[in-house]
Design an enzyme around this catalytic site. Structure first.
Site, PDB file in Angstrom:
ATOM      1  N   ASN A  81     -88.520  27.003 -11.467  1.00  0.00           N
ATOM      2  CA  ASN A  81     -88.524  25.959 -12.484  1.00  0.00           C
ATOM      3  C   ASN A  81     -89.933  25.430 -12.711  1.00  0.00           C
ATOM      4  OD1 ASN A  81     -85.667  25.829 -13.005  1.00  0.00           O
ATOM      5  ND2 ASN A  81     -85.421  24.863 -11.007  1.00  0.00           N
ATOM      6  N   GLU A 120     -81.040  28.229  -0.830  1.00  0.00           N
ATOM      7  CA  GLU A 120     -81.458  27.481   0.358  1.00  0.00           C
ATOM      8  C   GLU A 120     -82.664  28.191   0.963  1.00  0.00           C
ATOM      9  OE1 GLU A 120     -79.654  25.660   4.530  1.00  0.00           O
ATOM     10  OE2 GLU A 120     -78.444  26.988   3.275  1.00  0.00           O
ATOM     11  N   ASP A 124     -92.633  33.317  -3.235  1.00  0.00           N
ATOM     12  CA  ASP A 124     -92.792  32.160  -2.368  1.00  0.00           C
ATOM     13  C   ASP A 124     -94.236  32.182  -1.909  1.00  0.00           C
ATOM     14  OD1 ASP A 124     -91.291  29.900  -1.195  1.00  0.00           O
ATOM     15  OD2 ASP A 124     -92.082  30.702   0.670  1.00  0.00           O
ATOM     16  N   HIS A 146    -103.989  35.140  -4.672  1.00  0.00           N
ATOM     17  CA  HIS A 146    -102.897  35.693  -3.889  1.00  0.00           C
ATOM     18  C   HIS A 146    -101.751  36.165  -4.775  1.00  0.00           C
ATOM     19  CE1 HIS A 146    -102.345  31.515  -4.770  1.00  0.00           C
ATOM     20  NE2 HIS A 146    -101.143  31.446  -4.239  1.00  0.00           N
TER      21      HIS A 146
END
Length: 228
Positions: free
Chosen positions: A41, A74, A103, A212
């Site tokens: 988001n 989660e 991530d 990265h």
């Protein structure tokens, strides 16, 4: 790394641009555009990913752009790779579309790799860059330059409805500055120094070449390009 069969990608190619001139919106002539959902988001992250993925004819969309709501994954993984995979699998299972998630975070050597996978919520409130940066400065107060080494890490995972996966990792080494420098980017960018200046002063194009996320997405596109 698990290989992806050609037929696992073909069903998701939905727009034939054979007759469209090369370079339109970053897409390549003679290929089809694939819709992939991004499990994020964060609009700044979306723009960054779109800029890098569009030359491979991937049309990156979010749940909001599709007018749907996804239940949040989660993020309880111990590594960036774990969390990227959890988010991609979550988005794929709810949409039956190829899903890409990343991530990423900052690993500071003096802090034994912290904030690491907790980078976005380092100060307790998820996504509050100001508080996260203030806490980082507080924890590095009095730490000399030579001990302020750090690296940005990004893991990118793509999950297809047939269960196939691509998982890659990119890193960028630098050090933590003493004060905010520049207004570009997001997260810890104003404090992350590479080659004498912070990411907050890099243009988007300059950052893509060394960041990265840029490195991880180039590895991802290299893997994906083998099958399209």
């Amino acid at each position: 790394m698990e290989k992806i069969a050609v037929q696992s990608i073909a069903p998701y190619c939905n727009i034939d641009i054979t007759n469209i001139s090369a370079g339109v919106n970053g897409y390549r002539k003679g290929m089809q555009i694939m819709d992939f959902i991004l499990a994020t988001n964060n609009m700044k992250k979306l723009v960054e990913m779109q800029r890098i993925l569009s030359p491979l004819n991937i049309n990156a969309v979010t749940a909001k752009m599709l007018g749907i709501t996804l239940e949040d994954a989660e993020e309880n993984g111990e590594t960036f790779e774990d969390n990227a995979r959890l988010k991609a699998q979550n988005a794929c299972s709810q949409t039956n579309m190829p899903a890409v998630a990343d991530d990423s975070g900052l690993c500071v050597d003096y802090l034994n790799g912290a904030p690491g996978v907790y980078s976005a919520r380092f100060a307790g409130e998820h996504g509050n860059d100001e508080k996260n940066n203030d806490l980082l400065l507080e924890k590095l107060s009095g730490v000399p330059d030579e001990k302020r080494t750090a690296r940005y890490v990004c893991a990118v995972c793509c999950v297809f409805p047939n269960g196939r996966k691509i998982l890659v990792r990119g890193e960028c080494s630098g050090k933590i500055g003493y004060e905010r420098d520049g207004s570009e980017g997001f997260g810890y960018d104003p404090f992350f120094i590479v080659d004498g200046k912070s990411f907050g002063r890099y243009t988007a194009e300059e950052k893509d070449k060394i960041s990265h996320r840029g490195k991880a997405l180039r590895l991802f596109t290299d893997e994906l390009r083998k099958y399209i």
